[in-house]
Every structure is written in C-alpha cells, then in structure tokens.
Design an enzyme around this catalytic site. Structure first.
Site, PDB file in Angstrom:
ATOM      1  N   GLU A 266       0.819  -1.218   0.000  1.00  0.00           N
ATOM      2  CA  GLU A 266       0.000   0.000   0.000  1.00  0.00           C
ATOM      3  C   GLU A 266       0.850   1.264   0.000  1.00  0.00           C
ATOM      4  O   GLU A 266       0.395   2.315  -0.426  1.00  0.00           O
ATOM      5  CB  GLU A 266      -0.938   0.025   1.220  1.00  0.00           C
ATOM      6  CG  GLU A 266      -2.196  -0.780   1.009  1.00  0.00           C
ATOM      7  CD  GLU A 266      -3.297  -0.508   2.040  1.00  0.00           C
ATOM      8  OE1 GLU A 266      -3.054   0.207   3.021  1.00  0.00           O
ATOM      9  OE2 GLU A 266      -4.403  -1.042   1.842  1.00  0.00           O
ATOM     10  N   HIS A 287       9.238 -26.377  -1.255  1.00  0.00           N
ATOM     11  CA  HIS A 287       8.707 -27.513  -2.021  1.00  0.00           C
ATOM     12  C   HIS A 287       7.526 -27.088  -2.892  1.00  0.00           C
ATOM     13  O   HIS A 287       6.747 -27.919  -3.343  1.00  0.00           O
ATOM     14  CB  HIS A 287       8.313 -28.637  -1.063  1.00  0.00           C
ATOM     15  CG  HIS A 287       9.476 -29.130  -0.274  1.00  0.00           C
ATOM     16  ND1 HIS A 287      10.197 -30.251  -0.606  1.00  0.00           N
ATOM     17  CD2 HIS A 287      10.102 -28.599   0.812  1.00  0.00           C
ATOM     18  CE1 HIS A 287      11.192 -30.412   0.252  1.00  0.00           C
ATOM     19  NE2 HIS A 287      11.152 -29.406   1.126  1.00  0.00           N
ATOM     20  N   LYS A 388     -14.111  -0.158  -3.632  1.00  0.00           N
ATOM     21  CA  LYS A 388     -15.193   0.222  -2.708  1.00  0.00           C
ATOM     22  C   LYS A 388     -16.318   0.918  -3.470  1.00  0.00           C
ATOM     23  O   LYS A 388     -17.494   0.674  -3.215  1.00  0.00           O
ATOM     24  CB  LYS A 388     -14.646   1.164  -1.624  1.00  0.00           C
ATOM     25  CG  LYS A 388     -13.718   0.516  -0.635  1.00  0.00           C
ATOM     26  CD  LYS A 388     -13.367   1.513   0.448  1.00  0.00           C
ATOM     27  CE  LYS A 388     -12.327   0.985   1.397  1.00  0.00           C
ATOM     28  NZ  LYS A 388     -11.786   2.020   2.256  1.00  0.00           N
TER      29      LYS A 388
HETATM   30  O1  PA5 Z   1      -3.085   1.235   5.928  1.00  0.00           O
HETATM   31  C1  PA5 Z   1      -4.164   1.734   5.714  1.00  0.00           C
HETATM   32  O2  PA5 Z   1      -4.386   2.961   5.825  1.00  0.00           O
HETATM   33  C2  PA5 Z   1      -5.332   0.853   5.322  1.00  0.00           C
HETATM   34  O3  PA5 Z   1      -4.924  -0.463   5.158  1.00  0.00           O
HETATM   35  C3  PA5 Z   1      -6.437   0.925   6.389  1.00  0.00           C
HETATM   36  O4  PA5 Z   1      -5.886   0.598   7.632  1.00  0.00           O
HETATM   37  C4  PA5 Z   1      -7.585  -0.036   6.064  1.00  0.00           C
HETATM   38  O5  PA5 Z   1      -8.093   0.234   4.804  1.00  0.00           O
HETATM   39  C5  PA5 Z   1      -8.687   0.108   7.110  1.00  0.00           C
HETATM   40  O6  PA5 Z   1      -9.140   1.428   7.188  1.00  0.00           O
HETATM   41  P1  PA5 Z   1      -9.918   1.957   8.439  1.00  0.00           P
HETATM   42  O7  PA5 Z   1      -8.997   2.001   9.592  1.00  0.00           O
HETATM   43  O8  PA5 Z   1     -10.376   3.330   8.037  1.00  0.00           O
HETATM   44  O9  PA5 Z   1     -11.071   1.035   8.664  1.00  0.00           O
END
Ligand code: PA5
Length: 397
Positions: A266, A287, A388
C-alpha cells in the site's frame, strides 16, 4: 540485536557508483520524509495514553474471558501479526483475543456468532475512517449479539471504539451512546499506526507494552540502514527485480509477512510503480514456489529474516534443530543467489519483543523511503477506494 547484510548476496546486481550516488542523498531524503504531515508515528507516544491503555486492558481481563478485535488492513495487521509471533503454537490460556472483521464470509461470521454466544466477551472495533465495510458488517453483527444478551447500559462496558478523534460514523456513534473510545491520531495512517491504541490496546492484554514501546523507539537508530535497504531495493527494481519475496523460517512469522506485504504494497504500489511484495514460509514453500525462485523468471529478489538463537532445544541426530533450520536458510541463500536471485539478509539474535518492535519501525521507515524514491506519496492508498466504489454502486442497484 539486529544485523543487516544487503551486500554479500546482492553485490553482483548493484552498481556501486549508482548506489553511492543515491545513498549520498540520505539526509535530503530523511528531511523529505519528516516534511510529510502523516509522520506522527515518528513522534513520542504520551505516557497518559499508555496508562489509559493499560488500565483499559486490565479492566477487560478482570471482567471478561474474550476480547474480539474488529478491524482490517492497517487497523488490525500490526497487533495481529505481533501476537502471532509470540503466541504459543498450542495455547490453552483462559483469556482469548479473537481477530475478526477481515472477511464477509457468512460461514465464518455465523460460526463466530455461535462461538461467542457461549462467551463472556467484549469488543474493540478499530477503524480510522469508521466506515470500512468489512469492519462495519462484523461490528453490527456482533453488536446485535451483545444486544440480545445485555442491556444498553451494559454495552457501554463491552464496546470500545478506536477511531478518528473528531469525525466518522464510529466517532459519532461513540458520542451518542457514550462508548469508551481511543483515538487514532490525525497524522498517523492505518499501516503506520502500530504505536497507537489501535494496536497497543489488543497487545496490552498479553504483553508488557512498555517493552514494545522501548523496542520501537530503539528502531530510530536504524534510520540510515533503513534508507540503505530502500536504496538497495530501488536499484534492484532498476534491474527488473520487480518482486520482493520475504522468506521466514518459523511458521509463527507467517502473519508478520502479511503485515510486511500490506505495508510495502500500500505504501509504494501506486502510479504504475512499486515492488510487488510476496512471502514464502520455509522450509514448506521450498517444495512449492522454491522451484520458481531457483529457475523461473528472474523478476525476484528475496529478503530473508533469520533468528540466530532459539529457546527450544529439540535435537535431531545430536544437532540442535534450530541450527539445522538456519543451515538450511544459509544454503538456500547461496543456492538462490547462484540462480540469479539477489538475497538480502536481516538477522535477529533473538525473536523477542524488543527486536521485533525495532524491526517494525525499521520496515516502516524503509517503506516510506522506498515510496519517496519512487516519487509516490507513502501515506495514501487511493487504489483501495476503486473497489469500494464498485461495491457501493452494485449494492445500490
Ligand atoms: O493502511 C491503511 O491505511 C489501510 O490499510 C487501512 O488501515 C484499512 O483500509 C482500514 O481502514 P480503516 O482504519 O479506516 O477502517
């Protein structure tokens, strides 16, 4: 202690001049990183917050036999992966922490409901935005279960909300119902939130969070080596090594590699660039994917996480099994390097709370530097929004 070797088994892939030129920009890059607003994770945590977390954890342990942590992505992977590392493989403790909120599987959620129906449980729902679908669905289902069993007044004891200080549906709900809350600071994003209540509260149930905090800040002294790791990865990417495989030799480290994948995926995977993170658990995956790594498409480099010592003393043929496991690791590094795969090594003397907490900070620094070297914002994740929107449209039809 943690040792790093990004040279011995990568040198033939790294041009020294290019390395020196990029590495010489270290101070500039450190300043650039610090100039981002979302670097609250590099600042000290308040002692009052630590005391509040400990008090809340004690209250949970004194009154319930199970905490359900609901969250996804950066809101759960930190504490989940950390606790997996230190949890016993066969655990019969009476207090349990259950992680939920990462799936929409009706089978899983139905079985979870049945399991919890017999338990004296409370909930910690964690979401910075307060609106993530998987988290919301799980929270609603488990809150309904609590409502069937207890009064509205009792729910105030059994629901703890960790979310943004000022906005979002969870924040509003906490205000209306007077639920207990912890904040995720404005200047810390999900995957960088390890040292916030989002992770420290679930961890405080089973670990001394002072050790975690101390180890984490020890990681500050690794900033130069974190930049070196980022530079090495970037130069390997220039050599068409576009996939990084994290290799671990302990099953309990498997969840930690999930945290690493999320952190790097990310942080740097945007605008058409980035290194794709993957992981293999050895020796099991030698393996399966081992064949591809050794002889397949040369798009990979690997980062091995080694643990020198173990407190398990099982022997095989009069040799310590842990030593044999590490002999395999060293041999695999040599074999893969000879097959055209650069191998970077990180070695912890012990798999303990301090070392792992330092390593977490090290990887967060490296991921952020890597994104900066790719010229992308380390702290956003616009791509996650695309699915989303599709889901929203499909559900509204
Ligand atoms: O690292 C990040 O920002 C994302 O992975 C969020 O943690 C994830 O999408 C969850 O979001 P939220 O904390 O708003 O539910």
């Amino acid at each position: 202690m943690i040792k790093f070797d990004f040279k011995t088994y990568a040198k033939s892939f790294i041009n020294e001049e290019e390395f020196n030129s990029l590495y010489s920009r270290k101070n500039e890059m450190i300043e650039k990183l610090k100039s981002y607003e979302m670097t609250g994770w590099m600042k000290p945590i308040s002692p009052e917050l630590v005391s509040d977390i400990k008090r809340c954890a004690k209250n949970i342990k004194d009154n319930y036999d199970c905490l359900v942590v609901i969250g996804i992505g950066g809101s759960f992977l930190g504490s989940y992966s950390f606790s997996k590392l230190f949890q016993k493989y066969f655990d019969d403790r009476s207090f349990s922490v259950i992680y939920a909120g990462t799936t929409l599987s009706s089978k899983y959620l139905e079985e979870l409901q049945h399991h919890l129906d017999k338990k004296n449980f409370c909930i910690n729902v964690i979401s910075k935005s307060g609106s993530t679908m998987e988290t919301t669905v799980t929270y609603q289902i488990l809150k309904d279960l609590l409502r069937r069993k207890y009064s509205e007044e009792e729910l105030k004891n059994r629901i703890i909300i960790t979310t943004d200080k000022a906005t979002g549906p969870l924040h509003e709900e906490a205000m209306v119902h007077n639920y207990q809350t912890f904040d995720i600071p404005e200047n810390i994003g999900g995957r960088y939130s390890f040292l916030t209540a989002a992770h420290l509260l679930p961890l405080a149930l089973n670990y001394n969070i002072d050790d975690i905090i101390e180890g984490y800040y020890e990681g500050e002294r690794l900033i130069d080596i974190a930049y070196e790791y980022a530079v090495t990865r970037r130069l390997l990417f220039n050599q068409r090594k576009v996939v990084e495989n994290f290799c671990v030799y302990e099953e309990s480290m498997s969840a930690f590699t999930e945290w690493l994948k999320q952190l790097f995926g990310e942080t740097e995977g945007k605008d058409g660039v980035g290194i794709l993170p993957m992981s293999t658990i050895h020796t099991r995956d030698l393996h399966s994917l081992g064949q591809f790594v050794q002889e397949g498409n040369k798009i990979l480099f690997e980062t091995f996480i080694k643990v020198t010592n173990s407190d398990s003393f099982i022997e095989y043929n009069k040799q310590e099994l842990h030593r044999i496991n590490n002999i395999v690791l060293d041999s695999v590094v040599k074999a893969h390097y000879s097959g055209g795969v650069p191998c970077l090594e990180i070695e912890m003397t012990e798999l303990d709370i301090e070392n792992v907490s330092s390593l977490i900070y090290f990887f967060m620094l490296s991921a952020a530097f890597s994104a900066i070297l790719f010229n992308v914002d380390p702290f956003n994740q616009p791509g996650v929004e695309v699915y989303k929107k599709e889901v929203k449209q499909a559900l509204e039809k």
